[in-house]
Scaffold this active site. Structure first.
Site, PDB file in Angstrom:
ATOM      1  N   CYS A  93      34.295  16.381 -97.755  1.00  0.00           N
ATOM      2  CA  CYS A  93      33.684  17.615 -97.966  1.00  0.00           C
ATOM      3  C   CYS A  93      33.656  17.796 -99.437  1.00  0.00           C
ATOM      4  CB  CYS A  93      33.913  18.777 -97.194  1.00  0.00           C
ATOM      5  SG  CYS A  93      33.307  20.396 -97.816  1.00  0.00           S
ATOM      6  N   CYS A 103      34.918  21.437-100.256  1.00  0.00           N
ATOM      7  CA  CYS A 103      36.190  21.654 -99.832  1.00  0.00           C
ATOM      8  C   CYS A 103      37.135  21.130-100.986  1.00  0.00           C
ATOM      9  CB  CYS A 103      36.553  20.835 -98.877  1.00  0.00           C
ATOM     10  SG  CYS A 103      35.567  21.121 -97.261  1.00  0.00           S
TER      11      CYS A 103
END
Length: 272
Positions: free
Chosen positions: A34, A37
């Site tokens: 991600c 993230c």
């Protein structure tokens, strides 16, 4: 202050729920694939060094049952845990000011902000015996913080220790664009100090030298007024030195500083 830990499903109750009765826990549900993230992670880790909370990082791919239990549908998904209760936080990436607002809403105060306030109070007093110990405290507690490294470089610039100022500038992460730009401003002032030694005795030399000295002493209002006066009198002076010096000070102050906003407008009026 706080701490950052990696948590799996078997540790969740002991590492997250139980400690939340003593201080807040932020649970960062993330995935290694991600992109957002990876943007959020360093911001949360930095704030965990400043505020008294625990950052618990949970990899949803390694802990799918835990992610399912808390109905995590997208990452990053940050939950707030207090008194053993898991509450909604936010999904996605928030800018740092909003993260700080979230922490303030939990009744948390930044140790960095408190230490910076003590340092700035010492600076206002003008007592070197107070400034250097306060700076040493900041550097010890936050050795990799670009804002603190920048302040250290500024202190030693004013004191005339250019070598030490340069050492702190070299420690600043160039990817931190806002801090790196201000570091370039200090490097410009270090170069300016060297150029002042070669000035002559003309009226413009004296005016430029006085403005340069004001900048080196941290009196940026006087410096900008002086450099602007040089620009207005002779744009060609030392290959446009007055304008270039103003741009250096703008870099150091930052684009949003009131002095930058005021004198950038006055500079444009002088030029056009």
């Amino acid at each position: 202050m706080g701490k950052s830990i990696v948590v799996n499903q078997t540790e969740f109750e002991q590492a997250v729920l139980q400690p939340s009765f003593d201080r807040p826990v932020l649970v960062d549900f993330f995935a290694t694939w991600c992109g957002p993230c990876q943007l959020l992670k360093p911001m949360l880790e930095k704030l965990a060094q400043e505020y008294d909370f625990t950052l618990a990082k949970v990899d949803i791919d390694a802990n799918p049952d835990l992610a399912k239990a808390f109905k995590v549908e997208g990452v990053p998904d940050v939950r707030v845990v207090t008194q053993g209760q898991v509450q909604e936080g936010f999904v996605g990436v928030l800018p740092e000011p909003q993260l700080r607002e979230l922490l303030a809403g939990l009744g948390l105060q930044s140790s960095l902000e408190q230490d910076l306030a003590a340092f700035e109070a010492a600076q206002v007093s003008g007592d070197k015996a107070e400034v250097l110990p306060a700076l040493a405290t900041l550097l010890t507690r936050y050795p990799n913080n670009g804002q603190i490294l920048l302040k250290a470089a500024q202190v030693y610039l004013v004191q005339g220790d250019d070598a030490l100022a340069s050492q702190y500038l070299d420690l600043i992460d160039p990817s931190d664009r806002a801090t790196a730009d201000r570091a370039d401003g200090i490097r410009g002032l270090l170069t300016l100090r060297q150029s002042l030694a070669d000035l002559g005795n003309s009226d413009l030399d004296i005016a430029y030298g006085a403005a340069g000295q004001a900048a080196l002493e941290g009196d940026f209002a006087a410096a900008l007024e002086g450099f602007l006066g040089v620009v207005e009198r002779d744009r060609t002076y030392h290959s446009d030195a007055g304008r270039k010096a103003m741009l250096t000070v703008f870099k150091l102050l930052g684009n949003d500083d009131p002095l930058t906003l005021t004198y950038r407008k006055r500079l444009m009026q002088a030029l056009y």
